[in-house]
Design a protein around this motif. Structure first.
Motif, mmCIF file in Angstrom:
data_model
loop_
_atom_site.group_PDB
_atom_site.id
_atom_site.type_symbol
_atom_site.label_atom_id
_atom_site.label_comp_id
_atom_site.label_asym_id
_atom_site.label_seq_id
_atom_site.Cartn_x
_atom_site.Cartn_y
_atom_site.Cartn_z
ATOM 1 N N GLN A 271 -15.392 -26.884 83.275
ATOM 2 C CA GLN A 271 -14.449 -26.000 83.943
ATOM 3 C C GLN A 271 -14.083 -24.791 83.088
ATOM 4 O OE1 GLN A 271 -11.024 -28.068 85.449
ATOM 5 N NE2 GLN A 271 -10.844 -26.613 87.115
ATOM 6 N N ARG A 272 -13.712 -25.029 81.863
ATOM 7 C CA ARG A 272 -13.299 -23.909 80.996
ATOM 8 C C ARG A 272 -14.450 -22.959 80.699
ATOM 9 N NH1 ARG A 272 -8.347 -25.118 77.348
ATOM 10 N NH2 ARG A 272 -7.313 -26.739 78.556
ATOM 11 N N THR A 273 -15.635 -23.513 80.474
ATOM 12 C CA THR A 273 -16.784 -22.655 80.189
ATOM 13 C C THR A 273 -17.130 -21.799 81.404
ATOM 14 O OG1 THR A 273 -17.655 -24.294 78.639
ATOM 15 C CG2 THR A 273 -19.185 -22.608 79.422
ATOM 16 N N CYS A 274 -17.222 -22.425 82.554
ATOM 17 C CA CYS A 274 -17.582 -21.677 83.768
ATOM 18 C C CYS A 274 -16.514 -20.644 84.137
ATOM 19 C CB CYS A 274 -17.830 -22.639 84.920
ATOM 20 S SG CYS A 274 -19.330 -23.611 84.721
ATOM 21 N N GLU A 275 -15.268 -21.013 84.013
ATOM 22 C CA GLU A 275 -14.207 -20.055 84.320
ATOM 23 C C GLU A 275 -14.193 -18.905 83.323
ATOM 24 O OE1 GLU A 275 -10.712 -22.520 84.731
ATOM 25 O OE2 GLU A 275 -11.305 -23.152 86.765
ATOM 26 N N TYR A 276 -14.508 -19.173 82.067
ATOM 27 C CA TYR A 276 -14.627 -18.110 81.071
ATOM 28 C C TYR A 276 -15.715 -17.116 81.492
ATOM 29 C CZ TYR A 276 -15.469 -15.739 76.654
ATOM 30 O OH TYR A 276 -15.632 -14.776 75.689
ATOM 31 N N LEU A 277 -16.767 -17.631 82.104
ATOM 32 C CA LEU A 277 -17.870 -16.790 82.561
ATOM 33 C C LEU A 277 -17.567 -16.095 83.889
ATOM 34 C CD1 LEU A 277 -20.754 -19.247 81.656
ATOM 35 C CD2 LEU A 277 -20.150 -17.124 80.445
ATOM 36 N N GLY A 278 -16.381 -16.336 84.446
ATOM 37 C CA GLY A 278 -15.964 -15.681 85.673
ATOM 38 C C GLY A 278 -16.332 -16.440 86.935
ATOM 39 N N MET A 279 -16.737 -17.682 86.776
ATOM 40 C CA MET A 279 -17.110 -18.495 87.936
ATOM 41 C C MET A 279 -15.875 -19.165 88.532
ATOM 42 S SD MET A 279 -20.622 -20.123 86.374
ATOM 43 C CE MET A 279 -21.263 -20.745 87.940
ATOM 44 N N ILE A 280 -15.989 -19.582 89.768
ATOM 45 C CA ILE A 280 -14.868 -20.167 90.508
ATOM 46 C C ILE A 280 -15.186 -21.624 90.826
ATOM 47 C CG2 ILE A 280 -13.521 -20.014 92.636
ATOM 48 C CD1 ILE A 280 -14.547 -16.971 92.648
ATOM 49 N N CYS A 281 -14.253 -22.512 90.511
ATOM 50 C CA CYS A 281 -14.476 -23.936 90.752
ATOM 51 C C CYS A 281 -14.421 -24.235 92.248
ATOM 52 C CB CYS A 281 -13.451 -24.780 90.000
ATOM 53 S SG CYS A 281 -13.796 -26.547 90.098
ATOM 54 N N HIS A 282 -15.467 -24.841 92.754
ATOM 55 C CA HIS A 282 -15.564 -25.199 94.168
ATOM 56 C C HIS A 282 -15.128 -26.647 94.393
ATOM 57 C CE1 HIS A 282 -17.070 -25.025 98.249
ATOM 58 N NE2 HIS A 282 -17.795 -26.104 98.032
ATOM 59 N N SER A 283 -15.642 -27.569 93.576
ATOM 60 C CA SER A 283 -15.272 -28.968 93.743
ATOM 61 C C SER A 283 -15.648 -29.801 92.523
ATOM 62 C CB SER A 283 -15.955 -29.563 94.991
ATOM 63 O OG SER A 283 -17.354 -29.557 94.829
ATOM 64 N N GLN A 284 -15.046 -30.967 92.460
ATOM 65 C CA GLN A 284 -15.349 -31.967 91.444
ATOM 66 C C GLN A 284 -15.597 -33.279 92.189
ATOM 67 O OE1 GLN A 284 -11.823 -30.253 88.740
ATOM 68 N NE2 GLN A 284 -12.371 -32.338 88.284
ATOM 69 N N ILE A 285 -16.733 -33.869 91.929
ATOM 70 C CA ILE A 285 -17.092 -35.119 92.593
ATOM 71 C C ILE A 285 -17.482 -36.123 91.518
ATOM 72 C CG2 ILE A 285 -18.666 -36.219 94.232
ATOM 73 C CD1 ILE A 285 -19.143 -33.272 95.310
ATOM 74 N N HIS A 286 -16.961 -37.333 91.655
ATOM 75 C CA HIS A 286 -17.311 -38.391 90.698
ATOM 76 C C HIS A 286 -17.722 -39.642 91.459
ATOM 77 C CE1 HIS A 286 -17.333 -40.522 86.884
ATOM 78 N NE2 HIS A 286 -16.779 -41.538 87.537
ATOM 79 N N HIS A 287 -18.825 -40.228 91.041
ATOM 80 C CA HIS A 287 -19.284 -41.489 91.609
ATOM 81 C C HIS A 287 -19.178 -42.584 90.563
ATOM 82 C CE1 HIS A 287 -21.922 -39.047 94.565
ATOM 83 N NE2 HIS A 287 -20.737 -39.288 95.083
ATOM 84 N N GLN A 288 -18.647 -43.693 90.964
ATOM 85 C CA GLN A 288 -18.540 -44.849 90.079
ATOM 86 C C GLN A 288 -19.696 -45.797 90.384
ATOM 87 O OE1 GLN A 288 -14.907 -47.062 90.488
ATOM 88 N NE2 GLN A 288 -15.354 -48.378 88.736
ATOM 89 N N TYR A 289 -20.388 -46.201 89.339
ATOM 90 C CA TYR A 289 -21.486 -47.153 89.472
ATOM 91 C C TYR A 289 -21.215 -48.354 88.580
ATOM 92 C CZ TYR A 289 -24.213 -43.526 91.799
ATOM 93 O OH TYR A 289 -24.651 -42.573 92.686
ATOM 94 N N PRO A 290 -21.591 -49.544 89.028
ATOM 95 C CA PRO A 290 -21.424 -50.716 88.166
ATOM 96 C C PRO A 290 -22.415 -50.653 87.000
ATOM 97 C CG PRO A 290 -22.542 -51.333 90.185
ATOM 98 C CD PRO A 290 -22.142 -49.880 90.327
ATOM 99 N N PHE A 291 -22.034 -51.231 85.892
ATOM 100 C CA PHE A 291 -22.917 -51.277 84.738
ATOM 101 C C PHE A 291 -24.098 -52.182 85.059
ATOM 102 C CE2 PHE A 291 -24.270 -53.253 80.711
ATOM 103 C CZ PHE A 291 -24.682 -52.091 80.065
ATOM 104 N N GLU A 292 -25.306 -51.665 84.851
ATOM 105 C CA GLU A 292 -26.500 -52.434 85.174
ATOM 106 C C GLU A 292 -27.348 -52.754 83.947
ATOM 107 O OE1 GLU A 292 -28.677 -50.519 88.274
ATOM 108 O OE2 GLU A 292 -26.937 -50.399 89.581
ATOM 109 N N ARG B 39 -20.391 -13.951 87.499
ATOM 110 C CA ARG B 39 -19.029 -13.692 87.968
ATOM 111 C C ARG B 39 -18.933 -13.896 89.470
ATOM 112 N NH1 ARG B 39 -17.744 -8.220 84.514
ATOM 113 N NH2 ARG B 39 -17.610 -9.267 82.491
ATOM 114 N N ASN B 40 -17.899 -14.620 89.851
ATOM 115 C CA ASN B 40 -17.582 -14.930 91.241
ATOM 116 C C ASN B 40 -18.559 -15.887 91.918
ATOM 117 O OD1 ASN B 40 -15.172 -13.382 91.300
ATOM 118 N ND2 ASN B 40 -16.449 -11.546 91.386
ATOM 119 N N LYS B 41 -19.508 -16.421 91.172
ATOM 120 C CA LYS B 41 -20.319 -17.504 91.726
ATOM 121 C C LYS B 41 -19.478 -18.774 91.696
ATOM 122 C CE LYS B 41 -24.918 -15.805 90.613
ATOM 123 N NZ LYS B 41 -25.395 -15.557 91.972
#
Length: 153
Positions: free
Chosen positions: A129-150, A105-107
């Motif tokens: 997001q839903r699982t962590c928030e259900y556990l009482g956690m707080i969303c800090h950030s969302q980061i996504h990196h795009q990579y070309p298919f290799e 909670r509150n992490k």
């Protein structure tokens, strides 16, 4: 804020690891490769409690901020990451373990993802997001990196 990045991928040193290694210095975060641990699937009678899950879960409780990192596999997290999240249920089921679960909670949590697309699908993000928030956690950030298919390099 003491941070850790928990990451999973079928390639230990692939794109997800690259994303993790890019973010870790910025957060001064420790990094844990989830796939190095034996984590069995959730079992209603808890017969698999001798694997690495409980030790790893308890280790994560020492951090203020947990970054969950996974490539997008068919709109979902990796199977090992899913097993990790499923196993948290053990701490809900067992009264003796519930006080440890409440330490979440509150992490803060963040989501670090990567794929060949410019953004992670909403359904991918929502599971974390839903699982962590259900556990009482707080969303800090969302980061996504795009990579070309290799391919199969």
């Amino acid at each position: 804020m003491k941070s850790v990045i928990l990451y999973s991928s079928s390639k230990k040193y692939g794109n997800t690891a690259h994303s993790v290694q890019t973010l870790a210095p910025e957060l001064q975060a420790d990094c844990i490769y989830l796939d190095d641990y034996e984590i069995n699937d959730y079992c209603y009678n808890h017969t698999n409690s001798d694997d690495g899950f409980r030790t790893l879960f308890r280790r994560l409780l020492n951090y203020d901020h947990i970054v969950f990192a996974s490539p997008v596999y068919w709109y979902a997290m990796t199977p090992r990451m899913k097993a990790f999240f499923d196993r948290i249920t053990e701490f809900m089921d067992d009264e003796a373990l519930q006080p440890e679960l409440r330490k979440l909670r509150n992490k803060r949590f963040s989501i670090l993802s990567n794929s060949i697309k410019g953004a992670a699908p909403k359904c991918f993000i929502e599971v974390f997001q839903r699982t962590c928030e259900y556990l009482g956690m707080i969303c800090h950030s969302q980061i996504h990196h795009q990579y070309p298919f290799e391919g199969d390099k």
